[in-house]
Design a protein around this motif. Structure first.
Motif, PDB file in Angstrom:
ATOM      1  N   TYR A 128       0.902  -1.163   0.000  1.00 27.54           N
ATOM      2  CA  TYR A 128       0.000   0.000   0.000  1.00 27.54           C
ATOM      3  C   TYR A 128       0.934   1.204   0.000  1.00 27.54           C
ATOM      4  O   TYR A 128       1.417   1.623   1.042  1.00 27.54           O
ATOM      5  CB  TYR A 128      -0.870  -0.034   1.266  1.00 27.54           C
ATOM      6  CG  TYR A 128      -2.022   0.943   1.294  1.00 27.54           C
ATOM      7  CD1 TYR A 128      -3.327   0.522   1.073  1.00 27.54           C
ATOM      8  CD2 TYR A 128      -1.817   2.293   1.535  1.00 27.54           C
ATOM      9  CE1 TYR A 128      -4.397   1.403   1.111  1.00 27.54           C
ATOM     10  CE2 TYR A 128      -2.872   3.190   1.571  1.00 27.54           C
ATOM     11  CZ  TYR A 128      -4.160   2.732   1.362  1.00 27.54           C
ATOM     12  OH  TYR A 128      -5.223   3.622   1.391  1.00 27.54           O
ATOM     13  N   CYS A 133      -5.866   6.893   2.720  1.00 25.38           N
ATOM     14  CA  CYS A 133      -7.004   7.212   1.846  1.00 25.38           C
ATOM     15  C   CYS A 133      -7.674   8.510   2.315  1.00 25.38           C
ATOM     16  O   CYS A 133      -7.900   8.706   3.511  1.00 25.38           O
ATOM     17  CB  CYS A 133      -7.975   6.027   1.953  1.00 25.38           C
ATOM     18  SG  CYS A 133      -9.593   6.304   1.268  1.00 25.38           S
ATOM     19  N   TYR A 135     -10.610   9.461   2.304  1.00 21.83           N
ATOM     20  CA  TYR A 135     -11.898   9.332   3.019  1.00 21.83           C
ATOM     21  C   TYR A 135     -11.717   9.353   4.529  1.00 21.83           C
ATOM     22  O   TYR A 135     -12.650   9.639   5.265  1.00 21.83           O
ATOM     23  CB  TYR A 135     -12.606   8.037   2.629  1.00 21.83           C
ATOM     24  CG  TYR A 135     -13.057   7.994   1.191  1.00 21.83           C
ATOM     25  CD1 TYR A 135     -13.425   9.148   0.508  1.00 21.83           C
ATOM     26  CD2 TYR A 135     -13.139   6.790   0.519  1.00 21.83           C
ATOM     27  CE1 TYR A 135     -13.836   9.099  -0.810  1.00 21.83           C
ATOM     28  CE2 TYR A 135     -13.553   6.730  -0.799  1.00 21.83           C
ATOM     29  CZ  TYR A 135     -13.900   7.886  -1.460  1.00 21.83           C
ATOM     30  OH  TYR A 135     -14.311   7.822  -2.762  1.00 21.83           O
ATOM     31  N   TRP A 136     -10.486   9.015   4.966  1.00 23.25           N
ATOM     32  CA  TRP A 136     -10.232   8.993   6.408  1.00 23.25           C
ATOM     33  C   TRP A 136      -9.949  10.381   6.970  1.00 23.25           C
ATOM     34  O   TRP A 136      -9.904  10.563   8.184  1.00 23.25           O
ATOM     35  CB  TRP A 136      -9.051   8.066   6.718  1.00 23.25           C
ATOM     36  CG  TRP A 136      -9.464   6.626   6.713  1.00 23.25           C
ATOM     37  CD1 TRP A 136      -9.577   5.815   5.628  1.00 23.25           C
ATOM     38  CD2 TRP A 136      -9.839   5.832   7.842  1.00 23.25           C
ATOM     39  NE1 TRP A 136      -9.998   4.566   5.998  1.00 23.25           N
ATOM     40  CE2 TRP A 136     -10.163   4.555   7.358  1.00 23.25           C
ATOM     41  CE3 TRP A 136      -9.921   6.078   9.204  1.00 23.25           C
ATOM     42  CZ2 TRP A 136     -10.575   3.525   8.209  1.00 23.25           C
ATOM     43  CZ3 TRP A 136     -10.329   5.057  10.045  1.00 23.25           C
ATOM     44  CH2 TRP A 136     -10.664   3.800   9.550  1.00 23.25           C
ATOM     45  N   ASN A 144     -15.058   7.266   5.324  1.00 24.45           N
ATOM     46  CA  ASN A 144     -14.406   5.989   5.012  1.00 24.45           C
ATOM     47  C   ASN A 144     -15.430   4.857   4.954  1.00 24.45           C
ATOM     48  O   ASN A 144     -16.505   4.949   5.558  1.00 24.45           O
ATOM     49  CB  ASN A 144     -13.356   5.665   6.078  1.00 24.45           C
ATOM     50  CG  ASN A 144     -13.955   5.580   7.465  1.00 24.45           C
ATOM     51  OD1 ASN A 144     -14.296   6.613   8.043  1.00 24.45           O
ATOM     52  ND2 ASN A 144     -14.110   4.383   7.981  1.00 24.45           N
ATOM     53  N   CYS A 145     -15.054   3.804   4.247  1.00 28.73           N
ATOM     54  CA  CYS A 145     -15.895   2.612   4.213  1.00 28.73           C
ATOM     55  C   CYS A 145     -15.938   2.042   5.629  1.00 28.73           C
ATOM     56  O   CYS A 145     -14.911   2.006   6.322  1.00 28.73           O
ATOM     57  CB  CYS A 145     -15.324   1.588   3.233  1.00 28.73           C
ATOM     58  SG  CYS A 145     -15.087   2.264   1.575  1.00 28.73           S
ATOM     59  N   PHE A 147     -16.164  -0.787   7.078  1.00 24.80           N
ATOM     60  CA  PHE A 147     -15.459  -2.009   7.486  1.00 24.80           C
ATOM     61  C   PHE A 147     -13.943  -1.808   7.496  1.00 24.80           C
ATOM     62  O   PHE A 147     -13.199  -2.649   7.977  1.00 24.80           O
ATOM     63  CB  PHE A 147     -15.770  -3.148   6.500  1.00 24.80           C
ATOM     64  CG  PHE A 147     -15.457  -2.754   5.086  1.00 24.80           C
ATOM     65  CD1 PHE A 147     -14.169  -2.835   4.589  1.00 24.80           C
ATOM     66  CD2 PHE A 147     -16.444  -2.238   4.265  1.00 24.80           C
ATOM     67  CE1 PHE A 147     -13.870  -2.414   3.303  1.00 24.80           C
ATOM     68  CE2 PHE A 147     -16.160  -1.817   2.982  1.00 24.80           C
ATOM     69  CZ  PHE A 147     -14.862  -1.905   2.498  1.00 24.80           C
ATOM     70  N   CYS A 148     -13.467  -0.680   6.954  1.00 27.84           N
ATOM     71  CA  CYS A 148     -12.051  -0.523   6.586  1.00 27.84           C
ATOM     72  C   CYS A 148     -11.205  -0.061   7.775  1.00 27.84           C
ATOM     73  O   CYS A 148     -11.659   0.705   8.612  1.00 27.84           O
ATOM     74  CB  CYS A 148     -11.964   0.502   5.459  1.00 27.84           C
ATOM     75  SG  CYS A 148     -10.285   0.972   5.044  1.00 27.84           S
ATOM     76  N   VAL A 150      -7.793   0.997   7.108  1.00 28.66           N
ATOM     77  CA  VAL A 150      -6.581   1.632   6.550  1.00 28.66           C
ATOM     78  C   VAL A 150      -6.109   2.807   7.406  1.00 28.66           C
ATOM     79  O   VAL A 150      -4.927   2.953   7.692  1.00 28.66           O
ATOM     80  CB  VAL A 150      -6.836   2.065   5.092  1.00 28.66           C
ATOM     81  CG1 VAL A 150      -5.925   3.195   4.670  1.00 28.66           C
ATOM     82  CG2 VAL A 150      -6.635   0.884   4.168  1.00 28.66           C
ATOM     83  N   GLY A 188      -6.067   3.778  -1.672  1.00 30.77           N
ATOM     84  CA  GLY A 188      -7.402   4.267  -1.391  1.00 30.77           C
ATOM     85  C   GLY A 188      -7.768   5.346  -2.397  1.00 30.77           C
ATOM     86  O   GLY A 188      -7.222   5.401  -3.508  1.00 30.77           O
ATOM     87  N   HIS A 189      -8.662   6.225  -1.974  1.00 31.71           N
ATOM     88  CA  HIS A 189      -9.109   7.334  -2.824  1.00 31.71           C
ATOM     89  C   HIS A 189      -8.249   8.569  -2.555  1.00 31.71           C
ATOM     90  O   HIS A 189      -7.968   8.884  -1.399  1.00 31.71           O
ATOM     91  CB  HIS A 189     -10.575   7.640  -2.491  1.00 31.71           C
ATOM     92  CG  HIS A 189     -11.011   8.999  -2.923  1.00 31.71           C
ATOM     93  ND1 HIS A 189     -11.362   9.281  -4.219  1.00 31.71           N
ATOM     94  CD2 HIS A 189     -11.123  10.162  -2.226  1.00 31.71           C
ATOM     95  CE1 HIS A 189     -11.682  10.562  -4.304  1.00 31.71           C
ATOM     96  NE2 HIS A 189     -11.552  11.118  -3.110  1.00 31.71           N
ATOM     97  N   GLU A 243     -17.439  -3.697  -3.443  1.00 30.66           N
ATOM     98  CA  GLU A 243     -17.772  -4.201  -2.106  1.00 30.66           C
ATOM     99  C   GLU A 243     -19.182  -4.769  -1.972  1.00 30.66           C
ATOM    100  O   GLU A 243     -19.368  -5.848  -1.442  1.00 30.66           O
ATOM    101  CB  GLU A 243     -17.596  -3.130  -1.005  1.00 30.66           C
ATOM    102  CG  GLU A 243     -16.413  -2.182  -1.164  1.00 30.66           C
ATOM    103  CD  GLU A 243     -15.065  -2.813  -0.929  1.00 30.66           C
ATOM    104  OE1 GLU A 243     -15.006  -4.037  -0.781  1.00 30.66           O
ATOM    105  OE2 GLU A 243     -14.050  -2.083  -0.921  1.00 30.66           O
ATOM    106  N   LYS A 257     -17.233   6.257  -1.405  1.00 30.38           N
ATOM    107  CA  LYS A 257     -17.269   5.687  -2.762  1.00 30.38           C
ATOM    108  C   LYS A 257     -18.584   6.054  -3.450  1.00 30.38           C
ATOM    109  O   LYS A 257     -18.611   6.329  -4.648  1.00 30.38           O
ATOM    110  CB  LYS A 257     -17.137   4.159  -2.698  1.00 30.38           C
ATOM    111  CG  LYS A 257     -15.755   3.681  -2.296  1.00 30.38           C
ATOM    112  CD  LYS A 257     -15.653   2.174  -2.372  1.00 30.38           C
ATOM    113  CE  LYS A 257     -14.251   1.727  -1.982  1.00 30.38           C
ATOM    114  NZ  LYS A 257     -13.988   0.312  -2.212  1.00 30.38           N
TER     115      LYS A 257
HETATM  116  S1  SF4 Z   1     -11.850   0.544   1.660  1.00 34.71           S
HETATM  117 FE1  SF4 Z   1     -10.472   1.718   0.321  1.00 34.71          FE
HETATM  118  S2  SF4 Z   1     -11.697   3.489  -0.357  1.00 34.71           S
HETATM  119 FE2  SF4 Z   1     -12.748   2.626   1.430  1.00 34.71          FE
HETATM  120  S3  SF4 Z   1     -11.955   3.837   3.165  1.00 34.71           S
HETATM  121 FE3  SF4 Z   1     -10.681   1.982   2.978  1.00 34.71          FE
HETATM  122  S4  SF4 Z   1      -8.942   2.586   1.722  1.00 34.71           S
HETATM  123 FE4  SF4 Z   1     -10.553   4.159   1.473  1.00 34.71          FE
END
Ligand code: SF4
Length: 414
Positions: A128, A133, A135-136, A144-145, A147-148, A150, A188-189, A243, A257
């Motif tokens: 990685y 990402c 989103y965090w 953020n997603c 479940f994630c 990162v 990530g994004h 996902e 996303k």
């Molecule tokens: S799954 Fe990917 S896009 Fe979603 S928060 Fe985690 S790193 Fe970012």
């Protein structure tokens, strides 16, 4: 609970059951002393468990740190140097620890521990390479997603910035000692859609110096011609994690996303990239993956996702939801394994019905997911002609790639 005999005769069922129930590690275990791998939280989090090898050569990463794993009926015990998997008081099978290579304890010439640059997930090298990402760090609220993990991992077990030189040192070490054949990049994004720009310098160096297979897992770039360019550069796999197929659940589980891309962008990219398979370069295999998480939507919806992905010529990657410590979904229970059996049976069947090239690349064992070809034992259907075709592809591709890698290995290292 699955009958013990089914777990003993069908390794895929055991791999699935362990993903869903986790495992306790008994005090008798000497994981580090016996050459096993340290537990590392890297990437989106599925690598949070213990890497072991099940009967049938199925590599896996078993949850051990999450709350549900502490209450698991499974326990790993060491007896006379062997690792025995128990379910309550019943013996299930012996397993092996996934070997920890010497480079896991080494640093790069810049003094960075190599495992903070890349780690083995099964038998491939996973990296990685960039900052967390976006989103965090979105304001006022993170998107953020759910479940994630990162944003919890980078800076802990994983370095936030990895230079191309550091990555190349780890790639060469992993090739020399662990005989990797495949390097997988994941981002990530990032605002400005810079993820492919970030990855291209790594890809070029790895291809030039090693000829290894390379995969890229990023959000779907708005300019689809960028995937033509990746194909020309020799990238071998592109993967898009949408996902969740159920659109309402997608919006809930992956708010970032949903807002920035929308599910259709993911599906369009999968369809487009799958159409590039017949383009050159002919000596570079190419697969497109659409990745989903089973256990966060109904099994029927997961199966619809599998059917859609395979219908466009792509191969589904199906993860099992793991409620990782510290994430938004940490308090959720893991999915029950029984309803997921038809999902993984369908994964195998759909790939075989569409004649997709599964299990063809040499020495790629994946610990984070059940691969389609591993799920054959979960299906009652037989595909003898397709199996013969896959065996022929596997043998031809293995012969060609192993010669190519060996030629690159004999070149002096830079
Ligand atoms: S799954 Fe990917 S896009 Fe979603 S928060 Fe985690 S790193 Fe970012």
């Amino acid at each position: 609970m699955f009958p013990l005999v089914d777990l003993q005769t069908t390794p895929a069922l055991l791999k699935l059951d362990l993903y869903c129930r986790g495992m306790r590690i008994d005090e008798s275990c000497l994981i580090a002393d016996d050459g096993g791998r340290r537990i590392l939280r890297t990437r989106a989090g599925l690598g949070s468990g213990l890497e072991i090898i099940l009967p049938g050569g199925l590599w896996t990463n078993v949850p051990v740190t999450e709350a549900f794993a502490k209450a698991s009926p499974y326990a790993l015990r060491r007896q006379q140097g062997a690792y025995r998997l128990m379910r309550d008081d019943e013996f299930v099978t012996t397993v092996e620890l996934s070997p920890r290579p010497a480079w896991y304890d080494a640093t790069t010439s810049h003094g960075k521990p190599m495992t903070r640059v890349g780690t083995l997930q099964g038998t491939y090298l996973a990296i990685y390479p960039a900052k967390v990402c976006d989103y965090w760090i979105e304001t006022p609220d993170k998107v953020n997603c759910k479940f994630c993990s990162v944003g919890l991992n980078l800076g802990v077990d994983d370095d936030a910035v990895k230079s191309v030189d550091d990555v190349m040192e780890v790639v060469h070490a992993a090739r020399a000692e662990s005989h990797i054949t495949y390097v997988d990049f994941n981002t990530g994004h990032y605002h400005g859609d810079t993820y492919l720009d970030i990855l291209e310098p790594y890809i070029t160096r790895i291809k030039n110096e090693t000829g290894l297979l390379i995969g890229v897992q990023t959000p779907p770039h708005p300019d689809l011609s960028r995937y033509d360019r990746l194909r020309e550069m020799g990238v071998n796999r592109v993967s898009f994690c949408f996902e969740i197929y159920d659109r309402e659940r997608f919006r809930e589980v992956c708010p970032g996303k949903h807002t920035h891309y929308g599910q259709d962008r993911y599906l369009d990219a999968i369809r487009y990239c799958a159409s590039l398979a017949d383009r050159g370069p002919a000596h570079e295999p190419w697969v497109t993956n659409g990745e989903i998480i089973a256990g966060l939507e109904s099994p029927e919806s997961s199966m619809r996702a599998i059917d859609w992905v395979t219908s466009v010529g792509a191969i589904p990657t199906v993860c099992v939801f793991r409620p990782l410590a510290g994430t938004d979904y940490a308090a959720m229970p893991p999915p029950a394994p029984e309803p997921l059996v038809p999902v993984f049976a369908r994964l195998y069947e759909a790939c075989m019905e569409r004649g997709l090239p599964i299990g063809c690349a040499p020495n790629i064992h994946v610990s984070l997911v059940l691969l389609p070809e591993e799920c054959a034992g979960l299906s009652a259907r037989q595909y003898p002609w397709q199996q013969l075709k896959l065996a022929a592809i596997r043998s031809g591709l293995g012969w060609y790639l192993n010669r190519r890698f060996a030629r690159a290995d004999r070149r002096p290292l830079p």
